[in-house]
Design a protein around this motif. Structure first.
Motif, PDB file in Angstrom:
ATOM      1  N   SER A   1       0.651  -2.677  45.057  1.00 14.10           N
ATOM      2  CA  SER A   1      -0.088  -2.004  43.777  1.00 14.10           C
ATOM      3  C   SER A   1      -0.534  -3.090  43.108  1.00 14.10           C
ATOM      4  O   SER A   1       0.080  -4.069  42.955  1.00 14.10           O
ATOM      5  N   MET A   2      -1.859  -3.035  42.534  1.00 14.30           N
ATOM      6  CA  MET A   2      -1.948  -3.999  41.587  1.00 14.30           C
ATOM      7  C   MET A   2      -2.553  -3.418  40.333  1.00 14.30           C
ATOM      8  O   MET A   2      -2.909  -2.311  40.343  1.00 14.30           O
ATOM      9  N   GLY A   3      -2.568  -4.193  39.480  1.00 17.35           N
ATOM     10  CA  GLY A   3      -2.968  -3.774  37.873  1.00 17.35           C
ATOM     11  C   GLY A   3      -3.502  -4.886  36.967  1.00 17.35           C
ATOM     12  O   GLY A   3      -3.375  -6.272  37.370  1.00 17.35           O
ATOM     13  N   TRP A   4      -4.034  -4.539  36.113  1.00 17.92           N
ATOM     14  CA  TRP A   4      -4.642  -5.542  35.094  1.00 17.92           C
ATOM     15  C   TRP A   4      -3.876  -5.186  33.605  1.00 17.92           C
ATOM     16  O   TRP A   4      -3.889  -3.932  33.238  1.00 17.92           O
ATOM     17  N   PHE A   5      -3.399  -6.109  32.848  1.00 15.74           N
ATOM     18  CA  PHE A   5      -2.799  -6.018  31.735  1.00 15.74           C
ATOM     19  C   PHE A   5      -3.651  -7.060  30.523  1.00 15.74           C
ATOM     20  O   PHE A   5      -4.352  -7.791  31.171  1.00 15.74           O
ATOM     21  N   ARG A   6      -3.360  -6.792  29.421  1.00 13.10           N
ATOM     22  CA  ARG A   6      -4.099  -7.835  28.440  1.00 13.10           C
ATOM     23  C   ARG A   6      -3.146  -7.860  27.324  1.00 13.10           C
ATOM     24  O   ARG A   6      -2.427  -7.071  26.852  1.00 13.10           O
ATOM     25  N   GLN A   7      -3.331  -8.912  26.614  1.00 10.94           N
ATOM     26  CA  GLN A   7      -2.540  -9.544  25.549  1.00 10.94           C
ATOM     27  C   GLN A   7      -3.321 -10.109  24.678  1.00 10.94           C
ATOM     28  O   GLN A   7      -4.087 -11.242  24.843  1.00 10.94           O
TER      29      GLN A   7
ATOM     30  N   ILE B   1       5.896  -1.119  43.475  1.00 12.11           N
ATOM     31  CA  ILE B   1       5.989   0.142  42.846  1.00 12.11           C
ATOM     32  C   ILE B   1       4.955   0.590  41.788  1.00 12.11           C
ATOM     33  O   ILE B   1       4.987  -0.254  40.693  1.00 12.11           O
ATOM     34  N   ILE B   2       4.388   1.408  42.044  1.00 14.51           N
ATOM     35  CA  ILE B   2       3.188   1.574  41.272  1.00 14.51           C
ATOM     36  C   ILE B   2       3.598   1.911  39.578  1.00 14.51           C
ATOM     37  O   ILE B   2       3.045   1.670  38.578  1.00 14.51           O
ATOM     38  N   THR B   3       4.684   2.497  39.496  1.00 10.38           N
ATOM     39  CA  THR B   3       5.076   2.969  38.149  1.00 10.38           C
ATOM     40  C   THR B   3       5.521   1.675  37.138  1.00 10.38           C
ATOM     41  O   THR B   3       5.544   1.656  36.019  1.00 10.38           O
ATOM     42  N   THR B   4       6.007   0.753  37.860  1.00 12.05           N
ATOM     43  CA  THR B   4       6.299  -0.492  37.217  1.00 12.05           C
ATOM     44  C   THR B   4       4.991  -1.140  36.478  1.00 12.05           C
ATOM     45  O   THR B   4       5.079  -1.687  35.274  1.00 12.05           O
ATOM     46  N   ILE B   5       3.790  -0.897  37.136  1.00 10.16           N
ATOM     47  CA  ILE B   5       2.675  -1.411  36.499  1.00 10.16           C
ATOM     48  C   ILE B   5       2.088  -0.163  35.536  1.00 10.16           C
ATOM     49  O   ILE B   5       1.702  -0.601  34.316  1.00 10.16           O
ATOM     50  N   VAL B   6       2.165   1.130  35.899  1.00 12.92           N
ATOM     51  CA  VAL B   6       1.526   1.843  35.039  1.00 12.92           C
ATOM     52  C   VAL B   6       2.347   2.137  33.699  1.00 12.92           C
ATOM     53  O   VAL B   6       1.742   2.382  32.667  1.00 12.92           O
ATOM     54  N   ARG B   7       3.719   2.142  33.818  1.00  9.06           N
ATOM     55  CA  ARG B   7       4.466   2.243  32.784  1.00  9.06           C
ATOM     56  C   ARG B   7       4.775   0.902  31.791  1.00  9.06           C
ATOM     57  O   ARG B   7       5.370   0.786  30.941  1.00  9.06           O
ATOM     58  N   GLY B   8       4.034  -0.111  32.414  1.00 12.37           N
ATOM     59  CA  GLY B   8       4.063  -1.361  31.612  1.00 12.37           C
ATOM     60  C   GLY B   8       5.458  -2.006  31.469  1.00 12.37           C
ATOM     61  O   GLY B   8       5.801  -2.566  30.627  1.00 12.37           O
ATOM     62  N   ARG B   9       5.927  -1.889  32.751  1.00 11.44           N
ATOM     63  CA  ARG B   9       7.440  -2.613  32.809  1.00 11.44           C
ATOM     64  C   ARG B   9       7.485  -3.979  33.122  1.00 11.44           C
ATOM     65  O   ARG B   9       7.358  -4.690  33.905  1.00 11.44           O
ATOM     66  N   THR B  10       6.743  -4.806  32.025  1.00  8.92           N
ATOM     67  CA  THR B  10       6.494  -6.095  32.308  1.00  8.92           C
ATOM     68  C   THR B  10       7.493  -7.137  32.753  1.00  8.92           C
ATOM     69  O   THR B  10       7.408  -7.960  33.456  1.00  8.92           O
ATOM     70  N   ASN B  11       8.761  -6.898  32.296  1.00  9.05           N
ATOM     71  CA  ASN B  11       9.716  -7.789  32.671  1.00  9.05           C
ATOM     72  C   ASN B  11      10.161  -7.389  34.257  1.00  9.05           C
ATOM     73  O   ASN B  11      11.227  -8.427  34.754  1.00  9.05           O
ATOM     74  N   ASP B  12       9.702  -6.406  34.669  1.00  7.80           N
ATOM     75  CA  ASP B  12      10.361  -6.004  36.025  1.00  7.80           C
ATOM     76  C   ASP B  12       9.045  -6.266  37.297  1.00  7.80           C
ATOM     77  O   ASP B  12       9.195  -6.092  38.157  1.00  7.80           O
TER      78      ASP B  12
END
Length: 126
Positions: free
Chosen positions: A33-39, A101-112
């Motif tokens: 699964s893929m995601g985008w984050f921003r900082q 794991i999609i929840t790693t992305i959606v829940r923002g578990r950046t360290n994982d």
């Protein structure tokens, strides 16, 4: 190993649009699964959008719903983020992420997170 390379960032006026791309290379893109984050400067990295590998379901942070759209082209190993109606507060470095794991992305578990790109800068002027 998966390498992620973002592109498409730049400077745009408020109300404008940009499309970010994230190209994956290396081992198979399949199953991630893929995601985008921003900082933004002085702030923590935050979740923006995600797309699940298995069925293409999409997830968005509240502050981008209705303005941003995430999509993927599995044949090209690429995920996109179409950003419309941009606001100055959208200014940030945007990062692509991949995880099984999609929840790693959606829940923002950046360290994982399994993989990160190096980011692309988006600047929205008022």
């Amino acid at each position: 190993q998966v390498q992620l390379v973002e592109s498409g960032g730049g400077m745009v006026q408020a109300g404008g649009s940009l499309r970010l791309s994230c190209a994956a290379s290396g081992r198979t893109f399949s199953g991630y699964s893929m995601g985008w984050f921003r900082q933004a400067p002085g702030k923590e990295r935050e979740f923006v959008a995600a797309i699940r590998w298995s069925d293409g379901s999409t997830y968005y942070a509240e502050f981008v719903k209705g303005r941003f759209t995430i999509s993927r082209d599995n044949a090209k190993n690429t995920v996109y983020l179409q950003m419309n109606s941009l606001k100055p507060e959208d200014t940030a470095v945007y990062y692509c992420a991949a995880d099984r794991i999609i929840t790693t992305i959606v829940r923002g578990r950046t360290n994982d997170m399994n993989y990160w790109g190096k980011g692309t800068l988006v600047t929205v002027s008022s």
